[in-house]
Design an enzyme around this catalytic site. Sequence first.
Site, mmCIF file in Angstrom:
data_model
loop_
_atom_site.group_PDB
_atom_site.id
_atom_site.type_symbol
_atom_site.label_atom_id
_atom_site.label_comp_id
_atom_site.label_asym_id
_atom_site.label_seq_id
_atom_site.Cartn_x
_atom_site.Cartn_y
_atom_site.Cartn_z
ATOM 1 N N SER A 18 -6.773 -23.519 -3.798
ATOM 2 C CA SER A 18 -6.040 -22.466 -4.487
ATOM 3 C C SER A 18 -4.699 -22.225 -3.817
ATOM 4 O O SER A 18 -4.423 -22.729 -2.745
ATOM 5 C CB SER A 18 -6.871 -21.189 -4.562
ATOM 6 O OG SER A 18 -7.552 -20.982 -3.366
ATOM 7 N N CYS A 19 -3.913 -21.420 -4.506
ATOM 8 C CA CYS A 19 -2.550 -21.103 -4.082
ATOM 9 C C CYS A 19 -2.538 -20.611 -2.647
ATOM 10 O O CYS A 19 -3.363 -19.787 -2.307
ATOM 11 C CB CYS A 19 -1.976 -20.030 -5.012
ATOM 12 S SG CYS A 19 -0.440 -19.304 -4.450
ATOM 13 N N PRO A 20 -1.630 -20.986 -1.785
ATOM 14 C CA PRO A 20 -0.498 -21.872 -2.069
ATOM 15 C C PRO A 20 -0.743 -23.327 -1.662
ATOM 16 O O PRO A 20 0.195 -24.090 -1.528
ATOM 17 C CB PRO A 20 0.599 -21.273 -1.187
ATOM 18 C CG PRO A 20 -0.154 -20.837 0.045
ATOM 19 C CD PRO A 20 -1.535 -20.431 -0.428
ATOM 20 N N MET A 21 -2.011 -23.711 -1.446
ATOM 21 C CA MET A 21 -2.270 -25.030 -0.876
ATOM 22 C C MET A 21 -1.764 -26.216 -1.712
ATOM 23 O O MET A 21 -1.233 -27.168 -1.160
ATOM 24 C CB MET A 21 -3.769 -25.186 -0.549
ATOM 25 C CG MET A 21 -4.230 -24.287 0.598
ATOM 26 S SD MET A 21 -3.069 -24.279 1.985
ATOM 27 C CE MET A 21 -3.194 -25.978 2.505
#
Lengths: 195, 131
Positions: free
Chosen positions: A16-19
């Site tokens: 999930s964000c920001p990965m």
Amino acid sequence: MSAYTVDKSIDCKGLSCPMPIVRTKKAIDEIAPGQVLEVVATDPGSVADVKSWATRTGHQFLGTTEDGGVFHHYIRKSIPEEQKPETTFANVVDNDVLASKLGSDALILDVREPMEYAFGHVPGAKLAPLGQLERMLEGLKTYADKEVYVVCRTGNRSDMACKILADHGFTNVYNVIPGMSEWQGPVEQSEVEQL
Amino acid sequence: MGKRVAIIASNGGIESAYKVLNIAMAGVATEAEVAIFFTFDGLSIIHKQSEQMLKFAPGHEHLAEGFTKANVPSIAQMLEMAKESGVKLIGCQMTMDVMGLTKDDFVDGVEVGGAVTFLDFAYDADVTVTF
């Protein structure tokens, strides 16, 4: 050859964000200018984020496809000299002229890469990636004395393509500037229309 | 020159820690220069014992499951990535003194400074956020 050939692909499924963006940034640093990166992600937020990221960092966002909740984002790493096209071919027209040629007998030659073409091109344009143009000249011979409008993203690759065509006896060749980056007219998304 | 993002982290708790580090990571990924000024309870984010110190706000404990499900990295992992990507971590000297903390209480790579150290960076920032 598929239009969706890539130089590098990273798997961000389940992240999930920001990965996905963090991985994208790392991966783009590892490829050469002009190469295409595929980011495979399941985070729906990545659809907007990858596009914004590419725009912000100056890389070319090609497009996104979705397949059962899995997103495939395609980004072409920017080439510094493409930002400021230095064009030297004399016959130059703007996008409005190209728009006026839609549906006419003129040949519209798109010299970008197959994936760029697949995500959106001028209706009726034929694909001839710059790197393959010389091999395709034989098939284009019938257009040697016809109007040929050459288009790419910013006018740089099309400039080189125009010179190649002129050198091989094409007499009525025009470089369309700036090209697809500023194109406001209709676009078609389709698989490659081979010559 | 690229953009510059200045972040103030003044609250503890896992939620704040994620807000701070997510924005910081997104910042460096978009090629911005990022600095975080940790003050008051925000200092727990860079504390060596952050795992014990950072808790969910009362009533938010159920979010733990969601974080695991969404595959969100731990705060320690996020902090490590932030450091590797060049995020500048500044501990606030004054609050450290007040809270009886020294530089040794924090993870490696934290620099210590006063309000001016942060402002010096923030004056030229394009974005400033406070959590």
